[in-house]
Design an enzyme around this catalytic site. Sequence first.
Site, PDB file in Angstrom:
ATOM      1  N   ASN A 209       0.665  -1.194  -0.160  1.00 51.05           N
ATOM      2  CA  ASN A 209       0.023   0.068  -0.080  1.00 51.05           C
ATOM      3  C   ASN A 209       0.919   1.161  -0.165  1.00 51.05           C
ATOM      4  O   ASN A 209       0.498   2.211  -0.811  1.00 51.05           O
ATOM      5  CB  ASN A 209      -0.812  -0.021   1.464  1.00 51.05           C
ATOM      6  CG  ASN A 209      -2.370  -0.528   0.869  1.00 51.05           C
ATOM      7  OD1 ASN A 209      -2.569  -0.467  -0.137  1.00 51.05           O
ATOM      8  ND2 ASN A 209      -2.764  -1.102   1.994  1.00 51.05           N
ATOM      9  N   GLU A 245      -6.170  -7.244   4.942  1.00 53.19           N
ATOM     10  CA  GLU A 245      -5.858  -8.170   3.895  1.00 53.19           C
ATOM     11  C   GLU A 245      -5.655  -9.385   4.326  1.00 53.19           C
ATOM     12  O   GLU A 245      -4.955 -10.530   3.863  1.00 53.19           O
ATOM     13  CB  GLU A 245      -4.312  -7.797   3.654  1.00 53.19           C
ATOM     14  CG  GLU A 245      -3.409  -8.017   4.654  1.00 53.19           C
ATOM     15  CD  GLU A 245      -3.146  -6.881   5.658  1.00 53.19           C
ATOM     16  OE1 GLU A 245      -4.153  -6.315   5.947  1.00 53.19           O
ATOM     17  OE2 GLU A 245      -1.878  -6.629   6.187  1.00 53.19           O
TER      18      GLU A 245
END
Length: 344
Positions: A209, A245
């Site tokens: 990210n 995640e």
Amino acid sequence: MGIPKILIVDDRPENLLALEGLLEQFNIDLIKANSGEEALAHTLDHEFALILLDVQMPGMDGYEVAELMRGNKKNRHIPIIFVTAASKASAHVFKGYESGAVDYLFKPLIPMVFQSKVGVFIELFQQKEALREKTQEFNRKLIELEELQQQLEETNEQLLMLSTTDGLTGLLNRRRFDEIFNAEWKRGIRAQRPLSLIMLDIDHFKAYNDTYGHQVGDDCLREVARTLSSIPLRELDRFARIGGEEFAIILPETDSKGAMQVAKRIIESIEILSKPHSSSPSSNHLTVSVGVATVIPNSEISSRKLMEVADDALYEAKHNGRNGCCSLALSEKVSALTAAPAFS
Ligand SMILES: [Mg+2]
């Protein structure tokens, strides 16, 4: 509701005038005809509450007119009263009924009798109209109601979807996962069959990210979800996204060997993606770590314990260098963790 229409038919204008006078007291739309042909033409344009029909007319007589009217589907139910100057001989009366008269009046007309009969037919017509309007209204409401019901069902379906699905990936959400997991746990207790739980986590997703941005991170989560979904599983095996995640799979009636096969397939399917992850310390592409836990459920322990052990297995897989899987059986952990607080 419209004003009732009455058709009066007579070949002599003075008779029409007399009838008109007798009908003055009613709130009606009066239509006049001085021949059978003209009367038939009017029935094409209007819907009558009542037809007052002279029997003796040159050309087409009242009986013929009535018969032709009855032959037409639209006019079949219009009441006809024959008005005649002829004798009251029953043969005449019967002929009138054969051609569809609902009543028979003799000239000279007795005003009170005539008016009370006409009044009854007007009332009948109004009742029929009111009933028709109510029926139409009812049908409209019925259609509205059906539409509303359909909308409600669609809304409920959408609500159910929203409340059970993860918005980003379309997989089951955490709430639905918990429900299914608890149901499978209970089923496992009853059936005394093994239940396996897989937990997996994208390796170094925070770094992903940070490197590519959250938009690309979200795309990555969707792609991983799609990839996981494409792994052929049985219908009772359920995928869910249970955290940022983190994903999980419930594998009912599956021992640790079977669950490990699924775990390996997961790792392979992500490997095949070869998705670049430049900031991963453990690989140059995207990888996942997988933890597997298996138990034959029993009422002595809580279903939560299986999740904790699957989490421990996932931690082990991470600890062993990631991009791999680790399996733990709950029984070993339970005996190894006897000092742990009560499982509830
Ligand atoms: Mg006449």
